[in-house]
Design an enzyme around this catalytic site. Structure first.
Site, PDB file in Angstrom:
ATOM      1  N   TYR A 263       0.838  -1.210   0.000  1.00 31.88           N
ATOM      2  CA  TYR A 263       0.000   0.000   0.000  1.00 31.88           C
ATOM      3  C   TYR A 263       0.872   1.258   0.000  1.00 31.88           C
ATOM      4  O   TYR A 263       0.740   2.117  -0.886  1.00 31.88           O
ATOM      5  CB  TYR A 263      -0.912  -0.022   1.226  1.00 31.88           C
ATOM      6  CG  TYR A 263      -1.905   1.113   1.298  1.00 31.88           C
ATOM      7  CD1 TYR A 263      -3.032   1.139   0.482  1.00 31.88           C
ATOM      8  CD2 TYR A 263      -1.733   2.161   2.213  1.00 31.88           C
ATOM      9  CE1 TYR A 263      -3.953   2.187   0.564  1.00 31.88           C
ATOM     10  CE2 TYR A 263      -2.649   3.196   2.297  1.00 31.88           C
ATOM     11  CZ  TYR A 263      -3.756   3.204   1.475  1.00 31.88           C
ATOM     12  OH  TYR A 263      -4.654   4.237   1.562  1.00 31.88           O
ATOM     13  N   ASP A 264       1.798   1.332   0.966  1.00 29.17           N
ATOM     14  CA  ASP A 264       2.592   2.563   1.138  1.00 29.17           C
ATOM     15  C   ASP A 264       3.444   2.847  -0.105  1.00 29.17           C
ATOM     16  O   ASP A 264       3.458   3.962  -0.623  1.00 29.17           O
ATOM     17  CB  ASP A 264       3.528   2.443   2.346  1.00 29.17           C
ATOM     18  CG  ASP A 264       2.791   2.155   3.648  1.00 29.17           C
ATOM     19  OD1 ASP A 264       1.559   1.978   3.609  1.00 29.17           O
ATOM     20  OD2 ASP A 264       3.447   2.098   4.700  1.00 29.17           O
TER      21      ASP A 264
ATOM     22  N   ASN B 251      -6.387   9.734   8.123  1.00 30.91           N
ATOM     23  CA  ASN B 251      -7.556   8.983   8.618  1.00 30.91           C
ATOM     24  C   ASN B 251      -8.870   9.728   8.473  1.00 30.91           C
ATOM     25  O   ASN B 251      -9.058  10.772   9.098  1.00 30.91           O
ATOM     26  CB  ASN B 251      -7.402   8.722  10.118  1.00 30.91           C
ATOM     27  CG  ASN B 251      -6.729   7.405  10.377  1.00 30.91           C
ATOM     28  OD1 ASN B 251      -6.492   6.641   9.442  1.00 30.91           O
ATOM     29  ND2 ASN B 251      -6.417   7.145  11.637  1.00 30.91           N
TER      30      ASN B 251
ATOM     31  N   VAL C  74      -9.863   1.858  12.833  1.00 28.56           N
ATOM     32  CA  VAL C  74     -10.097   2.006  14.264  1.00 28.56           C
ATOM     33  C   VAL C  74     -11.482   2.579  14.608  1.00 28.56           C
ATOM     34  O   VAL C  74     -12.153   2.066  15.515  1.00 28.56           O
ATOM     35  CB  VAL C  74      -8.937   2.804  14.914  1.00 28.56           C
ATOM     36  CG1 VAL C  74      -8.865   4.220  14.405  1.00 28.56           C
ATOM     37  CG2 VAL C  74      -9.053   2.816  16.414  1.00 28.56           C
TER      38      VAL C  74
ATOM     39  N   GLY D  48      -2.222   1.834  23.739  1.00 30.21           N
ATOM     40  CA  GLY D  48      -3.299   2.806  23.519  1.00 30.21           C
ATOM     41  C   GLY D  48      -2.824   4.240  23.531  1.00 30.21           C
ATOM     42  O   GLY D  48      -3.615   5.166  23.373  1.00 30.21           O
TER      43      GLY D  48
ATOM     44  N   THR E 262      -1.164   7.865  18.775  1.00 31.08           N
ATOM     45  CA  THR E 262      -2.201   8.851  18.441  1.00 31.08           C
ATOM     46  C   THR E 262      -2.528   8.838  16.953  1.00 31.08           C
ATOM     47  O   THR E 262      -1.711   8.448  16.118  1.00 31.08           O
ATOM     48  CB  THR E 262      -1.764  10.278  18.823  1.00 31.08           C
ATOM     49  OG1 THR E 262      -0.601  10.599  18.072  1.00 31.08           O
ATOM     50  CG2 THR E 262      -1.496  10.395  20.303  1.00 31.08           C
TER      51      THR E 262
ATOM     52  N   PRO F 137       2.483   2.866  12.750  1.00 29.82           N
ATOM     53  CA  PRO F 137       3.051   4.153  13.148  1.00 29.82           C
ATOM     54  C   PRO F 137       2.584   4.575  14.543  1.00 29.82           C
ATOM     55  O   PRO F 137       1.440   4.336  14.908  1.00 29.82           O
ATOM     56  CB  PRO F 137       2.536   5.129  12.083  1.00 29.82           C
ATOM     57  CG  PRO F 137       1.678   4.361  11.160  1.00 29.82           C
ATOM     58  CD  PRO F 137       1.559   2.953  11.618  1.00 29.82           C
TER      59      PRO F 137
HETATM   60  N1  LIG Z   1     -10.470   6.504   4.278  1.00 38.30           N
HETATM   61  C1  LIG Z   1      -9.285   6.949   4.615  1.00 38.30           C
HETATM   62  O1  LIG Z   1      -9.058   7.261   5.790  1.00 38.30           O
HETATM   63  C2  LIG Z   1      -8.195   7.107   3.600  1.00 38.30           C
HETATM   64  C3  LIG Z   1      -6.946   7.585   4.034  1.00 38.30           C
HETATM   65  C4  LIG Z   1      -5.947   7.745   3.096  1.00 38.30           C
HETATM   66  C5  LIG Z   1      -6.164   7.476   1.774  1.00 38.30           C
HETATM   67  N2  LIG Z   1      -7.367   7.005   1.366  1.00 38.30           N
HETATM   68  C6  LIG Z   1      -7.521   6.685  -0.049  1.00 38.30           C
HETATM   69  O2  LIG Z   1      -8.788   7.069  -0.526  1.00 38.30           O
HETATM   70  C7  LIG Z   1      -9.263   6.125  -1.486  1.00 38.30           C
HETATM   71  C8  LIG Z   1     -10.644   5.627  -1.072  1.00 38.30           C
HETATM   72  O3  LIG Z   1     -10.547   5.021   0.208  1.00 38.30           O
HETATM   73  P1  LIG Z   1     -11.826   4.456   0.979  1.00 38.30           P
HETATM   74  O4  LIG Z   1     -11.590   4.692   2.416  1.00 38.30           O
HETATM   75  O5  LIG Z   1     -13.054   4.954   0.351  1.00 38.30           O
HETATM   76  O6  LIG Z   1     -11.640   2.898   0.743  1.00 38.30           O
HETATM   77  P2  LIG Z   1     -12.665   1.816   0.150  1.00 38.30           P
HETATM   78  O7  LIG Z   1     -11.974   0.502   0.256  1.00 38.30           O
HETATM   79  O8  LIG Z   1     -13.994   1.969   0.789  1.00 38.30           O
HETATM   80  O9  LIG Z   1     -12.799   2.280  -1.369  1.00 38.30           O
HETATM   81  C9  LIG Z   1     -11.945   1.868  -2.384  1.00 38.30           C
HETATM   82  C10 LIG Z   1     -12.781   1.553  -3.595  1.00 38.30           C
HETATM   83  O10 LIG Z   1     -11.920   1.161  -4.678  1.00 38.30           O
HETATM   84  C11 LIG Z   1     -12.449  -0.003  -5.281  1.00 38.30           C
HETATM   85  N3  LIG Z   1     -11.332  -0.734  -5.916  1.00 38.30           N
HETATM   86  C12 LIG Z   1     -10.310  -1.371  -5.303  1.00 38.30           C
HETATM   87  N4  LIG Z   1      -9.476  -1.899  -6.225  1.00 38.30           N
HETATM   88  C13 LIG Z   1      -9.987  -1.562  -7.438  1.00 38.30           C
HETATM   89  C14 LIG Z   1      -9.598  -1.817  -8.774  1.00 38.30           C
HETATM   90  N5  LIG Z   1      -8.481  -2.518  -9.047  1.00 38.30           N
HETATM   91  N6  LIG Z   1     -10.370  -1.337  -9.785  1.00 38.30           N
HETATM   92  C15 LIG Z   1     -11.501  -0.639  -9.524  1.00 38.30           C
HETATM   93  N7  LIG Z   1     -11.925  -0.364  -8.277  1.00 38.30           N
HETATM   94  C16 LIG Z   1     -11.175  -0.820  -7.252  1.00 38.30           C
HETATM   95  C17 LIG Z   1     -13.107  -0.764  -4.149  1.00 38.30           C
HETATM   96  O11 LIG Z   1     -14.035  -1.730  -4.568  1.00 38.30           O
HETATM   97  C18 LIG Z   1     -13.738   0.373  -3.357  1.00 38.30           C
HETATM   98  O12 LIG Z   1     -15.011   0.690  -3.851  1.00 38.30           O
HETATM   99  C19 LIG Z   1      -8.217   5.034  -1.577  1.00 38.30           C
HETATM  100  O13 LIG Z   1      -7.390   5.270  -2.674  1.00 38.30           O
HETATM  101  C20 LIG Z   1      -7.437   5.196  -0.294  1.00 38.30           C
HETATM  102  O14 LIG Z   1      -6.105   4.757  -0.427  1.00 38.30           O
HETATM  103  C21 LIG Z   1      -8.386   6.806   2.244  1.00 38.30           C
END
Ligand SMILES: NC(=O)c1ccc[n+]([C@@H]2O[C@H](COP(=O)([O-])OP(=O)(O)OC[C@H]3O[C@@H](n4cnc5c(N)ncnc54)[C@H](O)[C@@H]3O)[C@@H](O)[C@H]2O)c1
Length: 311
Positions: free
Chosen positions: A145-146, A174, A187, A207, A210, A274
């Site tokens: 992911y990272d 987050n 979380v 815990g 942060t 982290p």
């Molecule tokens: N929610 C957070 O706190 C957060 C934090 C940092 C980054 N993000 C980024 O925001 C974006 C959305 O996150 P989220 O929280 O809604 O997650 P989520 O898992 O709910 O949404 C991701 C969506 O992408 C779709 N998906 C995954 N792989 C795919 C592929 N190969 N082709 C087409 N669709 C695909 C999934 O089915 C899902 O609908 C992501 O890129 C995530 O990395 C979210």
């Protein structure tokens, strides 16, 4: 002006809120998703809108559509899901970025990347500013992911330098709210679901680590402002809520707000977790005139109601 806007990952947690907001502004929205973590339930209420179109598609394959703007959100965001098939996670970030950037170049669309605070890894500076390069393990269980997201940022900036593409990169910290997956290990949803079911609330470590929590509506507002920002502003820009809470504080707040009888149970900390994470949002304040407006208790109230109805 009405635009044709592509949202990849549009059936996910953040994507569904973004589609809803764009439709409310009168745009034509094409939601692309392979439903790996997203669901049709998340977008069911939008289906009757003639300006909304859904396409089942995996972004690791090329896509040929005509659009004015692209929000690239496709990627599982929770460790449980992105570690389920780590090779596919890297492919989604990297091949997905290549395919969406290629599409943006072909149709001359502006493109926004949903990057993440995870690009900072286990940070040595606190709070994190955009010019910090991060401390990321390249071979650990979180690396798919990272590093995938870091490589996607590289691709965005190379398309900008090499092809003068209009790019926008937001680093999301987050974010929580209704339509989070109930058991994806994040979380806020974890604590709420455990509290509502009267189960032990699991805290990893002591815990004291942060996190900051941004309510989804604040985040979507920032994304929209970023897409509309002047063309020479590329980011990266941190988007998140600088309020900082320990896991213990969050657990206690959730227990109180749900009037739950749950007890707190401590478990060992997972690898590369982290210790601290908090955005410095000076750039967002200056460039987007944005800052979060929804306090944790208000956001939690809305999120708890959502999970109550679901459970
Ligand atoms: N929610 C957070 O706190 C957060 C934090 C940092 C980054 N993000 C980024 O925001 C974006 C959305 O996150 P989220 O929280 O809604 O997650 P989520 O898992 O709910 O949404 C991701 C969506 O992408 C779709 N998906 C995954 N792989 C795919 C592929 N190969 N082709 C087409 N669709 C695909 C999934 O089915 C899902 O609908 C992501 O890129 C995530 O990395 C979210």
């Amino acid at each position: 002006m009405t635009k044709k806007i592509l949202v990849t990952g549009g059936a996910g947690f953040l994507g569904s809120h973004l589609c809803e907001r764009l439709l409310s502004e009168g745009h034509d929205v094409l939601c692309v998703d392979n439903y790996f973590t997203g669901t049709k339930d998340n977008i069911l209420h939008l289906m009757s809108n003639p300006k909304f179109e859904v396409m089942r598609h995996d972004v690791t394959f090329p896509l040929y559509v005509e659009v004015d703007e692209i929000y690239n959100l496709a990627c599982p965001a929770s460790p449980v899901h992105y570690q389920f098939d780590p090779v596919q996670t890297t492919k989604t970030s990297v091949h997905g970025a290549i395919n969406m950037l290629g599409l943006a170049k072909r149709v001359q669309a502006r493109i926004l990347q949903a990057s993440t605070s995870e690009v900072y890894g286990d940070p040595e500076i606190h709070p994190q500013t955009e010019d910090y390069w991060g401390k990321v393990n390249p071979i650990g269980i979180r690396s798919c992911y990272d590093e995938g997201k870091r490589c996607a940022e590289t691709l965005f900036f190379d398309y900008w330098r090499q092809h003068a593409l209009e790019i926008k990169v937001v680093r999301i910290f987050n974010t929580y709210g209704p339509r989070m997956h109930p058991n994806d290990g994040r979380v806020v949803s974890n604590f709420i679901v455990q509290a509502l079911k009267g189960q032990d609330i699991t805290i990893y470590g002591d815990g004291q680590q942060t996190r900051s929590f941004c309510y989804v509506d604040d985040l979507i507002e920032a994304m929209i402002r970023m897409m509309g920002s002047h063309s020479d502003f590329t980011g990266p820009v941190n988007i998140g809520n600088p309020g900082e809470f320990s896991m213990l504080q969050l657990a206690e707040l959730v227990i109180r707000m749900t009037s739950s009888k749950s007890k707190i149970a401590f478990r060992p900390l997972p690898q590369d977790d982290p210790k601290q994470r908090r955005p410095d949002i000076t750039v967002a304040r200056n460039e987007l005139s944005w800052e979060p407006t929804i306090v944790l208790e208000t956001g939690l109230e809305k999120t708890i109601s959502y999970f109550k109805a679901m459970i």
